[in-house]
Design an enzyme around this catalytic site. Structure first.
Site, PDB file in Angstrom:
ATOM      1  N   GLU A  69       1.669  -4.151   4.559  1.00 33.50           N
ATOM      2  CA  GLU A  69       2.448  -3.514   5.451  1.00 33.50           C
ATOM      3  C   GLU A  69       1.928  -2.100   6.145  1.00 33.50           C
ATOM      4  O   GLU A  69       2.682  -1.409   6.589  1.00 33.50           O
ATOM      5  CB  GLU A  69       3.726  -3.072   4.758  1.00 33.50           C
ATOM      6  N   HIS A 101       6.450   5.033   3.776  1.00 32.56           N
ATOM      7  CA  HIS A 101       7.430   3.848   3.808  1.00 32.56           C
ATOM      8  C   HIS A 101       7.855   3.502   2.278  1.00 32.56           C
ATOM      9  O   HIS A 101       7.250   3.420   1.443  1.00 32.56           O
ATOM     10  CB  HIS A 101       6.496   2.565   4.298  1.00 32.56           C
ATOM     11  N   HIS A 151      11.229   1.676  -0.374  1.00 31.53           N
ATOM     12  CA  HIS A 151      12.424   0.978  -0.537  1.00 31.53           C
ATOM     13  C   HIS A 151      13.593   1.713  -1.433  1.00 31.53           C
ATOM     14  O   HIS A 151      13.846   1.065  -2.311  1.00 31.53           O
ATOM     15  CB  HIS A 151      11.962  -0.332  -1.299  1.00 31.53           C
ATOM     16  N   HIS A 207      15.380  -4.481   3.278  1.00 30.38           N
ATOM     17  CA  HIS A 207      14.018  -3.891   3.071  1.00 30.38           C
ATOM     18  C   HIS A 207      13.767  -2.514   2.436  1.00 30.38           C
ATOM     19  O   HIS A 207      13.433  -2.206   1.469  1.00 30.38           O
ATOM     20  CB  HIS A 207      13.154  -4.263   4.253  1.00 30.38           C
TER      21      HIS A 207
HETATM   22 ZN   LIG Z   1       8.361  -2.490   2.323  1.00 29.05          ZN
END
Ligand SMILES: [Zn+2]
Length: 238
Positions: free
Chosen positions: A77, A96, A98, A166
């Site tokens: 990612e 980024h 979760h 996500h």
């Molecule tokens: Zn992710």
């Protein structure tokens, strides 16, 4: 110490803080724009944030191509980072994650908004990017620049965006700023779920959010950073 050395050490600390504060687990990542080459960024090889060391950090072009990869396997990612740096010259760090409390807001249509002054930095309202809208059935991972750019468009000029089913992505002016927003995004989401169970929520007004954001200088960011860094076993750099 060069600007590059400083940023590499900041990134190690940022990874340890995010892990220690429960914002990332074995997954999730944080990057910084390269201090001398604005069209490159710095991001660890694919590894759990808590374990990351300086030698894990790889330089990438905005399109996700590694410079001097030396067998270090990249995060699938990484396109999230390059696409945001490409769209946002003001952004110098991207997280980024979760982050668990944010997930319900990505799947229910309930808007995540700041209700606590410390959470104003998440923005007036956190948009939800749904990969399904443009890309249909996928693994939900942002696995190419087309997906990264679509996410960056959904983020727009805001500090944070959710990703349906996500996680979340945060854009900051420095590594410390992006980590700060990420910690309070998780806290704000958790508090909002608790408050919604009790009844109607009075959120911060747009004017309150703007005034609070204007006061978030390096001083409060450094105060939080010193505490979180030491808690994660790292010293704060001057
Ligand atoms: Zn992710």
């Amino acid at each position: 110490m060069s600007k590059l050395d400083f940023i590499l050490e900041e990134l190690v600390t940022a990874n340890r803080i995010l892990a220690n504060e429960g914002i990332v687990d074995s997954f999730g990542h944080v990057s910084a724009r390269h201090p001398d080459k604005p069209d490159h960024y710095l991001l660890s090889r694919a590894r759990a944030p808590e374990r990351i060391e300086r030698g894990d950090i790889v330089e990438y072009k905005l399109d996700g191509t590694a410079i001097d990869e030396r067998g270090r396997v990249p995060y699938v990612e990484r396109y999230i980072h390059g696409a945001i740096y490409e769209a946002r010259p003001d952004v110098h760090a991207v997280v980024h994650n979760h982050s668990p409390s944010t997930i319900p807001f990505g799947v229910t249509g309930k808007k995540l908004k700041p209700l606590l002054h410390m959470c104003a930095n998440i923005g007036h309202e956190v948009p939800v990017w749904d990969s399904q809208d443009k890309f249909g059935d996928t693994t939900l991972l942002v696995s190419d620049m087309a997906m990264g750019r679509d996410l960056a468009q959904s983020l727009g000029s805001r500090p944070s965006a959710l990703m349906r089913g996500h996680g979340a992505t945060v854009a900051g002016r420095t590594v410390r700023h992006a980590v700060f927003i990420s910690v309070y995004l998780e806290m704000g989401a958790k508090l909002q779920m608790q408050a919604m169970q009790m009844g109607d929520v009075k959120f911060l007004t747009p004017g309150e959010v703007d005034q609070i954001i204007a006061r978030v200088t390096d001083f409060p960011l450094n105060r939080a950073w010193e505490n979180w860094a030491r808690r994660a076993g790292r010293e704060m750099q001057a």
